[in-house]
Design a protein around this motif. Structure first.
Motif, PDB file in Angstrom:
ATOM      1  N   GLU A  21       1.061  -1.552   0.458  1.00 56.42           N
ATOM      2  CA  GLU A  21      -0.095   0.283   0.020  1.00 56.42           C
ATOM      3  C   GLU A  21       0.821   1.492   0.065  1.00 56.42           C
ATOM      4  OE1 GLU A  21      -3.383   1.414   2.911  1.00 56.42           O
ATOM      5  OE2 GLU A  21      -4.131  -0.665   2.172  1.00 56.42           O
ATOM      6  N   ARG A 215      -4.125   1.908  -4.287  1.00 55.18           N
ATOM      7  CA  ARG A 215      -2.458   1.344  -3.114  1.00 55.18           C
ATOM      8  C   ARG A 215      -1.962   0.127  -3.156  1.00 55.18           C
ATOM      9  NH1 ARG A 215      -6.301   5.096   1.303  1.00 55.18           N
ATOM     10  NH2 ARG A 215      -5.291   7.209   1.091  1.00 55.18           N
ATOM     11  N   ALA A 276      -2.302  10.402  -2.647  1.00 56.02           N
ATOM     12  CA  ALA A 276      -1.747   8.535  -3.039  1.00 56.02           C
ATOM     13  C   ALA A 276      -1.037   8.686  -3.667  1.00 56.02           C
ATOM     14  CB  ALA A 276      -3.528   8.119  -3.333  1.00 56.02           C
TER      15      ALA A 276
END
Length: 583
Positions: A21, A215, A276
């Protein structure tokens, strides 16, 4: 092995190379965040007021401007142009509907889009892609990575992911994955509060899906689209109309800020997606078209009928008429009487009450006398296009020769340009085109004979010819409609800071993304690399590379086919009608 395995063969429809992740999202080279229907008319003032900090930062640190849509600015052709870098004459998508080889009406699906897409080209170079919720991707196609199909996916029971095993993985991770019906159903029933909840839930689920996949799986290119802006604006621009506000003060007091508030939600969503990915990612925010309020209605087929181009069957032969009591009308009446609280307390299913009156046939094509009709605006879909009735249209066709066709086109165009709104005296039509003006390619022959846009896009065009006048006030729903001017924002190591881009077309995005990925650009793309958005030092070190693409012969590229069941077609038609797309 299952979807979470490592080094699985893509021939088996599995993903490869799962990352932790903390790593996967940081490897994305280009991130595209699509905001369907988003407009700078809303974003810019809210950003300047400090209410959209993420958008404001994006504009200060990157390049931004208006992104011109396709002609017309309609969802299927616009997204097809985004994903191919080509005009509709090459990718074959012109409208919300198309006619198949055996003359049946086809509803939007991925088979309409001819040629290679952005993710096809990227995958061929060995780079991996993640594509989520982009319209015109159902049914999903094999890619080097994964795909979650977007708008026009019938239901969660449909196979809407590639690989197929991703579907259950996604549902296990985020629970439900609401489709278009859940997005528009409450609004269509007159339940504005329920509609807001549905749009926010839809947005949240798309965000959760995007973050989960970003992720978990390593990709070079990632694109996700949020449909919320388009839906909110279709139903929310009514509250900017002064007459509507006067007539429905209680409803307006509750909901007049809902568009701005939803953009604040989007600002937070964009921030999470940017967090992200890595600092080396080039991020693109874009919309397929803009949006704005409707002020007046132009009844196109009534005008064609009045001018002698379109013939109708006698009223008795039209057969049936049904009265459908609309929930929105019930609430509006109660609001005028100061009884808005009563309207909110009544069950929403009252909107489905139907009274047993004679009924107008559902097939609108049956009210037209095709043997005597020379031209018509689409009686099913968006009526900003006019078609000359020719033998190529099957049994409806009238024997119109080439010379007469050209004469009819000129006559209709002259009539449209001279049309004035009796209330203001201003022109109704601002721009008119014939196919050769705006389309090139092997499928340009599929284009309608005449395409037009109304003045400032403020006229909603409607198709039923039995209107009381050519120009009328909007109906009680006053749905917002599309504009040509979409949004483009870019930020990243190669992108100029604080720069407003003067001209950009939606077809420019595909070649620009390929250039940012240091790939060759096929020469049959109509778009150009947006060099004005690039830092000078980057552009100097990375010259554009174009490859020769094979031109397809005219008429040989059309692979559009039906992929929906009869019940799915009925649902799609209902959803598009409730958004105002079917005139």
């Amino acid at each position: 092995m299952g979807i979470s395995g490592i080094d699985l063969d893509l021939v088996d429809g599995s993903l490869q190379g799962e990352e932790t992740e903390s790593v996967a999202g940081r490897n994305v080279k280009v991130l595209v965040i699509g905001l369907d229907g988003a407009t700078l008319d809303i974003i810019r003032p809210l950003a300047e007021a400090g209410r959209l900090p993420t958008f404001r930062r994006f504009m200060e640190e990157g390049t931004w401007g208006v992104l011109q849509s396709t002609v017309p600015p309609v969802t299927p052709p616009a997204w097809a142009s985004f994903m191919t870098g080509k005009n509709p004459g090459k990718h074959g998508v012109f409208d919300m509907i198309c006619v198949g080889a055996d003359k049946e009406v086809l509803w939007p699906n991925a088979t309409w889009v001819q040629g290679k897409t952005l993710w096809d080209l990227i995958g061929e170079r060995g780079m991996r892609v993640g594509v989520i919720d982009i319209p015109m991707t159902f049914p999903p196609t094999p890619v080097n990575g994964y795909m979650v199909a977007g708008m026009f996916t019938p239901s969660q029971e449909s196979e809407f992911t590639y690989p197929a095993t991703l579907q259950t993985d996604l549902l296990k991770e985020i629970g439900s994955y609401p489709m278009e019906r859940e997005l528009v159903g409450s609004f269509a029933a007159g339940d504005i509060l329920g509609g807001l909840r549905s749009v926010c839930d839809h947005t949240e689920k798309r965000k959760q899906a995007a973050l989960y996949l970003l992720r978990k799986y390593d990709v070079d290119f990632f694109a996700v689209v949020f449909r919320g802006p388009d839906v909110i604006q279709h139903y929310g621009f009514r509250y900017t109309d002064e007459e509507y506000r006067r007539e429905r003060p209680h409803e307006t007091a509750m909901y007049h800020k809902m568009i701005d508030q939803y953009y604040e939600v989007l600002d937070g969503v964009v921030a999470e997606l940017l967090d992200a990915v890595g600092d080396g990612t080039t991020a693109v925010i874009m919309s397929d078209h803009g949006a704005g309020p409707v002020k007046r209605c132009f009844h196109v087929n009534k005008w064609l009928h009045n001018e002698g181009f379109l013939a109708l069957k006698p009223w008795p032969s039209v057969a049936t008429l049904r009265l459908h009591v609309r929930w929105a009308a019930i609430r509006a009446a109660l609001d005028k009487l100061g009884l808005a609280a009563v309207g909110r307390a009544l069950p929403a299913r009252l909107g489905d009450v139907r009274l047993p009156f004679p009924r107008l046939r559902r097939d609108r094509t049956q009210i037209v006398n095709w043997s005597r009709t020379r031209a018509f605006a689409n009686v099913v879909s968006s009526p900003i296009k006019i078609t000359i009735n020719t033998p190529s249209l099957g049994k409806r066709g009238k024997q119109v020769g080439r010379e007469e066709r050209e004469r009819l086109r000129r006559e209709i165009i002259e009539g449209l340009r001279s049309l004035r709104d009796p209330a203001t005296g201003e022109p109704v039509i601002s721009q008119v085109w014939v196919p050769e003006d705006i389309y090139t390619g092997p499928l340009a022959h599929k284009a309608p004979d005449i395409t037009f846009l109304t003045t400032d896009h403020k006229f909603r065009c409607q198709v039923l010819p039995y209107a009381r006048a050519l120009i009328t006030e909007p109906d009680e729903e006053r749905l917002g409609m599309h504009r040509m001017e979409g949004v483009l924002m870019m930020r990243g190591p190669a992108i100029r800071s604080g720069f407003e881009l003067a001209e950009a077309q939606i077809v420019d995005l595909a070649p620009t993304v390929l250039h940012l990925l240091e790939m060759e650009i096929p020469s049959d793309m109509d778009g150009a690399v947006l060099t004005g958005a690039l830092r000078e030092e980057y552009a100097a070190r990375h010259p554009e590379r174009w490859s020769v693409a094979k031109e397809e012969p005219a008429g040989e590229a059309d692979t559009a086919r039906e992929v929906f069941s009869q019940e799915e077609r009925r649902r799609i038609k209902r959803d598009l009608g409730e958004l105002g797309y079917l005139g």
